[in-house]
Write a protein that holds these residues in place. Structure first.
Motif, PDB file in Angstrom:
ATOM      1  N   VAL A  52     -27.639  19.070  27.673  1.00  0.00           N
ATOM      2  CA  VAL A  52     -26.638  18.860  26.606  1.00  0.00           C
ATOM      3  C   VAL A  52     -27.318  18.755  25.242  1.00  0.00           C
ATOM      4  O   VAL A  52     -26.676  18.898  24.207  1.00  0.00           O
ATOM      5  CB  VAL A  52     -25.754  17.596  26.811  1.00  0.00           C
ATOM      6  N   LEU A  53     -28.626  18.461  25.239  1.00  0.00           N
ATOM      7  CA  LEU A  53     -29.344  18.322  23.972  1.00  0.00           C
ATOM      8  C   LEU A  53     -29.746  19.673  23.402  1.00  0.00           C
ATOM      9  O   LEU A  53     -30.034  19.807  22.211  1.00  0.00           O
ATOM     10  CB  LEU A  53     -30.614  17.476  24.177  1.00  0.00           C
ATOM     11  N   TRP A  54     -29.773  20.643  24.276  1.00  0.00           N
ATOM     12  CA  TRP A  54     -30.385  21.916  23.960  1.00  0.00           C
ATOM     13  C   TRP A  54     -29.768  22.586  22.732  1.00  0.00           C
ATOM     14  O   TRP A  54     -30.486  23.054  21.837  1.00  0.00           O
ATOM     15  CB  TRP A  54     -30.291  22.817  25.203  1.00  0.00           C
ATOM     16  N   VAL A  57     -30.463  20.500  19.235  1.00  0.00           N
ATOM     17  CA  VAL A  57     -31.815  20.360  18.681  1.00  0.00           C
ATOM     18  C   VAL A  57     -32.289  21.731  18.179  1.00  0.00           C
ATOM     19  O   VAL A  57     -32.347  22.679  18.967  1.00  0.00           O
ATOM     20  CB  VAL A  57     -32.791  19.814  19.753  1.00  0.00           C
ATOM     21  N   PRO A  58     -32.625  21.842  16.895  1.00  0.00           N
ATOM     22  CA  PRO A  58     -33.086  23.132  16.369  1.00  0.00           C
ATOM     23  C   PRO A  58     -34.280  23.669  17.169  1.00  0.00           C
ATOM     24  O   PRO A  58     -35.123  22.886  17.626  1.00  0.00           O
ATOM     25  CB  PRO A  58     -33.532  22.803  14.938  1.00  0.00           C
ATOM     26  N   CYS A  61     -37.833  22.493  16.568  1.00  0.00           N
ATOM     27  CA  CYS A  61     -38.153  21.141  17.050  1.00  0.00           C
ATOM     28  C   CYS A  61     -38.454  21.152  18.546  1.00  0.00           C
ATOM     29  O   CYS A  61     -39.265  20.364  19.031  1.00  0.00           O
ATOM     30  CB  CYS A  61     -36.994  20.184  16.803  1.00  0.00           C
ATOM     31  N   GLN A  62     -37.765  22.055  19.269  1.00  0.00           N
ATOM     32  CA  GLN A  62     -38.049  22.128  20.706  1.00  0.00           C
ATOM     33  C   GLN A  62     -39.416  22.744  20.935  1.00  0.00           C
ATOM     34  O   GLN A  62     -40.134  22.365  21.863  1.00  0.00           O
ATOM     35  CB  GLN A  62     -36.968  22.933  21.423  1.00  0.00           C
ATOM     36  N   ASP A  63     -39.773  23.719  20.084  1.00  0.00           N
ATOM     37  CA  ASP A  63     -41.091  24.343  20.217  1.00  0.00           C
ATOM     38  C   ASP A  63     -42.182  23.324  19.925  1.00  0.00           C
ATOM     39  O   ASP A  63     -43.242  23.333  20.543  1.00  0.00           O
ATOM     40  CB  ASP A  63     -41.230  25.524  19.240  1.00  0.00           C
ATOM     41  N   PRO A  65     -41.962  19.263  19.128  1.00  0.00           N
ATOM     42  CA  PRO A  65     -41.173  18.063  18.830  1.00  0.00           C
ATOM     43  C   PRO A  65     -41.710  17.248  17.646  1.00  0.00           C
ATOM     44  O   PRO A  65     -40.944  16.564  16.970  1.00  0.00           O
ATOM     45  CB  PRO A  65     -41.232  17.267  20.135  1.00  0.00           C
ATOM     46  N   ALA A  68     -39.975  17.574  14.390  1.00  0.00           N
ATOM     47  CA  ALA A  68     -38.692  16.886  14.203  1.00  0.00           C
ATOM     48  C   ALA A  68     -38.858  15.682  13.278  1.00  0.00           C
ATOM     49  O   ALA A  68     -37.902  15.216  12.670  1.00  0.00           O
ATOM     50  CB  ALA A  68     -38.128  16.446  15.551  1.00  0.00           C
ATOM     51  N   ALA A  76     -31.700  12.477  11.401  1.00  0.00           N
ATOM     52  CA  ALA A  76     -32.144  12.498  12.797  1.00  0.00           C
ATOM     53  C   ALA A  76     -31.170  11.704  13.666  1.00  0.00           C
ATOM     54  O   ALA A  76     -30.875  12.082  14.801  1.00  0.00           O
ATOM     55  CB  ALA A  76     -33.550  11.921  12.915  1.00  0.00           C
ATOM     56  N   PHE A  79     -27.976  13.827  14.726  1.00  0.00           N
ATOM     57  CA  PHE A  79     -28.239  15.218  15.120  1.00  0.00           C
ATOM     58  C   PHE A  79     -27.146  15.793  16.023  1.00  0.00           C
ATOM     59  O   PHE A  79     -26.935  17.003  16.042  1.00  0.00           O
ATOM     60  CB  PHE A  79     -29.624  15.356  15.779  1.00  0.00           C
ATOM     61  N   LEU A  80     -26.422  14.944  16.740  1.00  0.00           N
ATOM     62  CA  LEU A  80     -25.405  15.464  17.665  1.00  0.00           C
ATOM     63  C   LEU A  80     -24.213  16.093  16.940  1.00  0.00           C
ATOM     64  O   LEU A  80     -23.480  16.885  17.541  1.00  0.00           O
ATOM     65  CB  LEU A  80     -24.894  14.358  18.604  1.00  0.00           C
TER      66      LEU A  80
ATOM     67  N   THR B 107     -38.228   9.490  16.077  1.00  0.00           N
ATOM     68  CA  THR B 107     -36.804   9.430  15.730  1.00  0.00           C
ATOM     69  C   THR B 107     -35.967   9.941  16.908  1.00  0.00           C
ATOM     70  O   THR B 107     -36.488  10.525  17.856  1.00  0.00           O
ATOM     71  CB  THR B 107     -36.492  10.321  14.510  1.00  0.00           C
ATOM     72  N   LEU B 108     -34.655   9.722  16.799  1.00  0.00           N
ATOM     73  CA  LEU B 108     -33.723  10.215  17.820  1.00  0.00           C
ATOM     74  C   LEU B 108     -33.884  11.722  18.031  1.00  0.00           C
ATOM     75  O   LEU B 108     -33.883  12.203  19.166  1.00  0.00           O
ATOM     76  CB  LEU B 108     -32.281   9.923  17.370  1.00  0.00           C
ATOM     77  N   LEU B 109     -34.010  12.445  16.924  1.00  0.00           N
ATOM     78  CA  LEU B 109     -34.115  13.902  17.025  1.00  0.00           C
ATOM     79  C   LEU B 109     -35.408  14.302  17.735  1.00  0.00           C
ATOM     80  O   LEU B 109     -35.426  15.233  18.544  1.00  0.00           O
ATOM     81  CB  LEU B 109     -34.059  14.536  15.629  1.00  0.00           C
ATOM     82  N   GLU B 110     -36.481  13.566  17.438  1.00  0.00           N
ATOM     83  CA  GLU B 110     -37.768  13.883  18.063  1.00  0.00           C
ATOM     84  C   GLU B 110     -37.710  13.618  19.582  1.00  0.00           C
ATOM     85  O   GLU B 110     -38.211  14.418  20.376  1.00  0.00           O
ATOM     86  CB  GLU B 110     -38.843  13.008  17.409  1.00  0.00           C
ATOM     87  N   ALA B 113     -35.664  16.326  21.143  1.00  0.00           N
ATOM     88  CA  ALA B 113     -36.412  17.582  21.214  1.00  0.00           C
ATOM     89  C   ALA B 113     -37.356  17.574  22.416  1.00  0.00           C
ATOM     90  O   ALA B 113     -37.493  18.565  23.135  1.00  0.00           O
ATOM     91  CB  ALA B 113     -37.195  17.795  19.918  1.00  0.00           C
ATOM     92  N   ALA B 116     -35.257  17.909  25.595  1.00  0.00           N
ATOM     93  CA  ALA B 116     -34.747  19.277  25.758  1.00  0.00           C
ATOM     94  C   ALA B 116     -35.878  20.207  26.189  1.00  0.00           C
ATOM     95  O   ALA B 116     -35.719  21.043  27.072  1.00  0.00           O
ATOM     96  CB  ALA B 116     -34.123  19.771  24.455  1.00  0.00           C
ATOM     97  N   ARG B 117     -37.054  20.014  25.583  1.00  0.00           N
ATOM     98  CA  ARG B 117     -38.189  20.893  25.863  1.00  0.00           C
ATOM     99  C   ARG B 117     -38.720  20.712  27.283  1.00  0.00           C
ATOM    100  O   ARG B 117     -39.005  21.670  27.977  1.00  0.00           O
ATOM    101  CB  ARG B 117     -39.295  20.575  24.854  1.00  0.00           C
TER     102      ARG B 117
END
Lengths: 147, 147
Positions: A52-54, A57-58, A61-63, A65, A68, A76, A79-80, B107-110, B113, B116-117
């Motif tokens: 669900v986060l996928w 999260v830009p 940031c996944q590449d 983290p 982020a 941050a 982000f949802l 952070t939450l976003l980090e 990420a 998700a990763r």
């Protein structure tokens, strides 16, 4: 012991359920994932929790983290909101995983084999395409340790 | 909001903990997985929940779960006894997954990420190699939905 003895009710979402609602279900119920069903109530996919986060999260940031962290804390935290009204359909993995589905007669070993094979902590139990509920890893382990 | 505000205590196991004990922890606490730490308490791996089944289920059943049904119900019920005293070390995936580890300032976003990763519903939070606890997907979603 058979799957029918271990059934728990399991909330489902539809392909066009907003991802944000799926996130809410996961947060409220502490589930390992959600079952995605079609209009007739037949299981179509498992949406693993982290998935669900996928969409939220830009990609950069996944590449990485650590990147982020350049986003300030206030953004941050929210982000949802970037999910908007995007749907579960869009959030499902591109390569669908093997669906862990079995029937009410499945034994403990059969359910365990299916979980081990698909790396899923839950198995959907269907009877004539009708979803009866799920068996979770937690219930399976509790029963297997108890015997 | 930072990782330090979301920390939960998370039970750990060692590499030489018997898998059956790991299974008991998962059954009792309904956890998505366990954190595996070394003697100094530093995170070494995540043991995903379904992975505890891997050593207990014969390979031919994992290849084709339907074959598990030829095992009679009484033996199927007690399949976990085959674990004997095998350890968490033996149960870990051969190809170790990227370890979702971050620090108290994330952070939450980090954290999202990282989840998700690595497709992990939990992130270990360490400070100078010392494990402080974990942030779970459930807590992260609850906080992110609340802001």
């Amino acid at each position: 012991m058979r799957a029918r003895d271990l059934l728990v009710e399991f909330p489902t979402v539809a392909l066009d359920t907003p991802v944000i609602e799926a996130a809410r279900l996961l947060a409220e119920q502490g589930l390992p994932g959600l079952m995605v069903v079609d209009g007739a109530g037949s299981p179509q996919a498992i949406l693993p929790g982290p998935q669900v986060l996928w969409l939220a999260v830009p990609g950069y940031c996944q590449d990485d983290p650590a990147l982020a962290r350049v986003v300030d804390e206030r953004h941050a935290d929210t982000f949802l909101t970037s999910l908007g009204d995007r749907t579960v359909r869009e959030a499902l993995p591109a390569k669908p995983r093997e669906l862990p589905v079995s029937d009410p007669d499945a034994t403990l070993l059969e359910l365990a084999a299916l979980m081990a094979r698909t790396r899923s902590p839950l198995v959907a139990i269907v009877d004539d395409d009708r979803l009866l509920g799920a068996v979770t890893l937690q219930t399976l382990l509790a029963k297997a340790l108890d015997t």
